[in-house]
Design an enzyme around this catalytic site. Structure first.
Site, PDB file in Angstrom:
ATOM      1  N   ASP A   1      40.649  13.602   6.789  1.00  0.00           N
ATOM      2  CA  ASP A   1      41.095  12.434   6.038  1.00  0.00           C
ATOM      3  C   ASP A   1      42.592  12.287   6.320  1.00  0.00           C
ATOM      4  O   ASP A   1      43.210  13.170   6.926  1.00  0.00           O
ATOM      5  CB  ASP A   1      40.845  12.638   4.529  1.00  0.00           C
ATOM      6  CG  ASP A   1      41.304  11.449   3.706  1.00  0.00           C
ATOM      7  OD1 ASP A   1      40.922  10.315   4.038  1.00  0.00           O
ATOM      8  OD2 ASP A   1      42.066  11.632   2.736  1.00  0.00           O
ATOM      9  N   SER A   2      43.172  11.197   5.827  1.00  0.00           N
ATOM     10  CA  SER A   2      44.611  11.000   6.001  1.00  0.00           C
ATOM     11  C   SER A   2      45.428  11.968   5.145  1.00  0.00           C
ATOM     12  O   SER A   2      46.618  12.116   5.364  1.00  0.00           O
ATOM     13  CB  SER A   2      44.976   9.569   5.613  1.00  0.00           C
ATOM     14  OG  SER A   2      44.642   9.361   4.253  1.00  0.00           O
TER      15      SER A   2
ATOM     16  N   TYR B   1      46.275   5.707   6.116  1.00  0.00           N
ATOM     17  CA  TYR B   1      45.504   5.031   7.166  1.00  0.00           C
ATOM     18  C   TYR B   1      45.196   3.572   6.768  1.00  0.00           C
ATOM     19  O   TYR B   1      45.045   2.713   7.615  1.00  0.00           O
ATOM     20  CB  TYR B   1      44.158   5.737   7.385  1.00  0.00           C
ATOM     21  CG  TYR B   1      44.191   7.012   8.203  1.00  0.00           C
ATOM     22  CD1 TYR B   1      45.381   7.643   8.565  1.00  0.00           C
ATOM     23  CD2 TYR B   1      42.991   7.598   8.622  1.00  0.00           C
ATOM     24  CE1 TYR B   1      45.375   8.816   9.315  1.00  0.00           C
ATOM     25  CE2 TYR B   1      42.976   8.760   9.376  1.00  0.00           C
ATOM     26  CZ  TYR B   1      44.168   9.363   9.714  1.00  0.00           C
ATOM     27  OH  TYR B   1      44.144  10.512  10.465  1.00  0.00           O
ATOM     28  N   GLY B   2      45.079   3.349   5.482  1.00  0.00           N
ATOM     29  CA  GLY B   2      44.519   2.079   4.989  1.00  0.00           C
ATOM     30  C   GLY B   2      45.372   0.860   5.266  1.00  0.00           C
ATOM     31  O   GLY B   2      44.913  -0.266   5.137  1.00  0.00           O
TER      32      GLY B   2
ATOM     33  N   CYS C   1      36.712   9.968   5.169  1.00  0.00           N
ATOM     34  CA  CYS C   1      37.675   8.886   4.977  1.00  0.00           C
ATOM     35  C   CYS C   1      36.936   7.587   5.260  1.00  0.00           C
ATOM     36  O   CYS C   1      36.371   7.416   6.351  1.00  0.00           O
ATOM     37  CB  CYS C   1      38.827   9.076   5.965  1.00  0.00           C
ATOM     38  SG  CYS C   1      39.982   7.693   6.025  1.00  0.00           S
ATOM     39  N   ASN C   2      36.926   6.690   4.281  1.00  0.00           N
ATOM     40  CA  ASN C   2      36.220   5.418   4.475  1.00  0.00           C
ATOM     41  C   ASN C   2      36.906   4.542   5.511  1.00  0.00           C
ATOM     42  O   ASN C   2      36.250   3.837   6.269  1.00  0.00           O
ATOM     43  CB  ASN C   2      36.166   4.657   3.150  1.00  0.00           C
ATOM     44  CG  ASN C   2      35.167   5.243   2.186  1.00  0.00           C
ATOM     45  OD1 ASN C   2      34.047   4.782   2.093  1.00  0.00           O
ATOM     46  ND2 ASN C   2      35.556   6.275   1.463  1.00  0.00           N
ATOM     47  N   THR C   3      38.247   4.593   5.525  1.00  0.00           N
ATOM     48  CA  THR C   3      38.997   3.748   6.448  1.00  0.00           C
ATOM     49  C   THR C   3      38.662   4.150   7.889  1.00  0.00           C
ATOM     50  O   THR C   3      38.412   3.299   8.743  1.00  0.00           O
ATOM     51  CB  THR C   3      40.508   3.914   6.181  1.00  0.00           C
ATOM     52  OG1 THR C   3      40.738   3.687   4.788  1.00  0.00           O
ATOM     53  CG2 THR C   3      41.327   2.958   7.004  1.00  0.00           C
TER      54      THR C   3
ATOM     55  N   GLU D   1      48.267  10.318  -4.196  1.00  0.00           N
ATOM     56  CA  GLU D   1      49.091  11.234  -3.398  1.00  0.00           C
ATOM     57  C   GLU D   1      50.356  11.644  -4.152  1.00  0.00           C
ATOM     58  O   GLU D   1      50.971  12.659  -3.843  1.00  0.00           O
ATOM     59  CB  GLU D   1      49.439  10.611  -2.039  1.00  0.00           C
ATOM     60  CG  GLU D   1      48.238  10.443  -1.115  1.00  0.00           C
ATOM     61  CD  GLU D   1      47.839  11.714  -0.340  1.00  0.00           C
ATOM     62  OE1 GLU D   1      48.690  12.587  -0.144  1.00  0.00           O
ATOM     63  OE2 GLU D   1      46.659  11.806   0.075  1.00  0.00           O
TER      64      GLU D   1
ATOM     65  N   CYS E   1      36.759   4.635  -1.040  1.00  0.00           N
ATOM     66  CA  CYS E   1      37.892   5.384  -0.487  1.00  0.00           C
ATOM     67  C   CYS E   1      37.814   6.763  -1.120  1.00  0.00           C
ATOM     68  O   CYS E   1      37.591   6.880  -2.333  1.00  0.00           O
ATOM     69  CB  CYS E   1      39.213   4.711  -0.851  1.00  0.00           C
ATOM     70  SG  CYS E   1      40.671   5.721  -0.462  1.00  0.00           S
ATOM     71  N   THR E   2      37.966   7.792  -0.299  1.00  0.00           N
ATOM     72  CA  THR E   2      37.735   9.142  -0.824  1.00  0.00           C
ATOM     73  C   THR E   2      38.852   9.616  -1.761  1.00  0.00           C
ATOM     74  O   THR E   2      38.709  10.645  -2.414  1.00  0.00           O
ATOM     75  CB  THR E   2      37.545  10.136   0.332  1.00  0.00           C
ATOM     76  OG1 THR E   2      38.646  10.031   1.243  1.00  0.00           O
ATOM     77  CG2 THR E   2      36.249   9.849   1.069  1.00  0.00           C
ATOM     78  N   HIS E   3      39.938   8.862  -1.832  1.00  0.00           N
ATOM     79  CA  HIS E   3      40.969   9.193  -2.839  1.00  0.00           C
ATOM     80  C   HIS E   3      40.538   8.745  -4.248  1.00  0.00           C
ATOM     81  O   HIS E   3      40.974   9.318  -5.240  1.00  0.00           O
ATOM     82  CB  HIS E   3      42.287   8.494  -2.513  1.00  0.00           C
ATOM     83  CG  HIS E   3      43.110   9.149  -1.440  1.00  0.00           C
ATOM     84  ND1 HIS E   3      42.772   9.110  -0.117  1.00  0.00           N
ATOM     85  CD2 HIS E   3      44.270   9.851  -1.513  1.00  0.00           C
ATOM     86  CE1 HIS E   3      43.705   9.752   0.596  1.00  0.00           C
ATOM     87  NE2 HIS E   3      44.619  10.219  -0.232  1.00  0.00           N
TER      88      HIS E   3
END
Ligand code: DGL
Length: 266
Positions: free
Chosen positions: A13-14, A45-46, A76-78, A155, A187-189
């Protein structure tokens, strides 16, 4: 896939978001060794363009393949939206993305067919969720919402409180007005903000996190023998400073000690 030694599983992921997928994997499938790469040097990334995201996804995957993982999860969905097909074509190992599992789970839960999708700018602009849902149910009604402030909040370690609630209200109000009965956290966040999202939408709205659906896909792929193995080892890598990642990752993973290794390979 069901050999005597457990298959290693790579995830990237980012930054921290993919840890929500790792958490689901560790619960469902503790046996394999895991390799987690947080590309924090190039986060987020988004907000990036398609070609840049594809390049990042390729480089992260190549690093994980060099660690000899037998399965790759694009956590990561993006990156899944932009690069899943590229990675599936280029790699010789199974590649699992976030979108298909989340779409299937949302359709199985929604009663009204009114489904909300939250995601980064890049994921929403790609239209992959809308297309994925409508391909399986042409009568569904999909409301998409980009939520660019959610990832920076996560983040920054800001997961609850007044500011989070205000931002949640800003993005979720249109979906509430459209009376969606299911919301995909695309989004995995975002699962790290689920408390506030669920509180705003109310208890009758189903919130879909892709991590459970991904875990069942991987369990199906690797078979029950892997599910019952003794706990494996989790190896963490980042592309920038380790300190903040270790601190926040340990908190997100319910107190597990995270000690990431910084790599400079790209
Ligand atoms: N967690 C990621 C996703 O699922 C990326 C967030 C970002 O870097 O913008 O889309």
């Amino acid at each position: 896939m069901t050999g005597s030694s457990p298959t290693s599983i790579g995830l990237f992921d980012s930054g921290l978001g993919g840890l929500t997928v790792l958490r689901g994997m560790l619960r469902a499938l503790p046996g394999p060794n895991y390799f987690y790469l947080g590309d924090n040097a190039r986060f987020p990334y988004g907000t990036k363009g398609h070609d840049t995201i594809v390049r990042y996804a390729r480089e992260c995957s190549q690093f994980l393949v060099s660690q000899e993982v037998g399965v790759l999860i694009v956590a990561c969905n993006t990156a899944s939206a932009a690069a899943l097909h590229v990675l599936e074509n280029e790699l010789s190992i199974p590649v699992i993305g976030t979108i298909g599992p989340a779409v299937r789970q949302a359709l199985s839960r929604s009663k009204s067919g009114k489904i909300g999708v939250l995601g980064t700018n890049a994921t929403i602009a790609s239209g992959v969720y809308r297309q994925g849902i409508l391909a399986l149910d042409a009568t569904a009604r999909v409301s998409e919402q980009a939520c660019p402030l959610f990832v920076p909040l996560v983040e920054a370690g800001m997961l609850r409180g007044e500011i989070v609630d205000k931002v949640v209200e800003l993005y979720l109000k249109p979906l509430k007005e459209q009376r969606v009965d299911t919301v995909i956290l695309g989004c995995t966040h975002y699962p790290l903000l689920v408390e506030s999202i669920q509180a705003f939408m109310g208890p009758d709205v189903s919130i879909v996190e892709c991590s459970d659906a991904i875990a069942s896909d991987v369990v199906a792929l690797l078979g029950p023998k892997e599910s019952s193995a003794a706990p494996g080892r989790v190896n963490y890598f980042v592309t920038d400073e380790v300190g903040r990642f270790n601190f926040l990752a340990s908190a997100f993973l319910e107190g597990q000690v995270v000690s990431a290794v910084r790599i400079d390979s790209f």
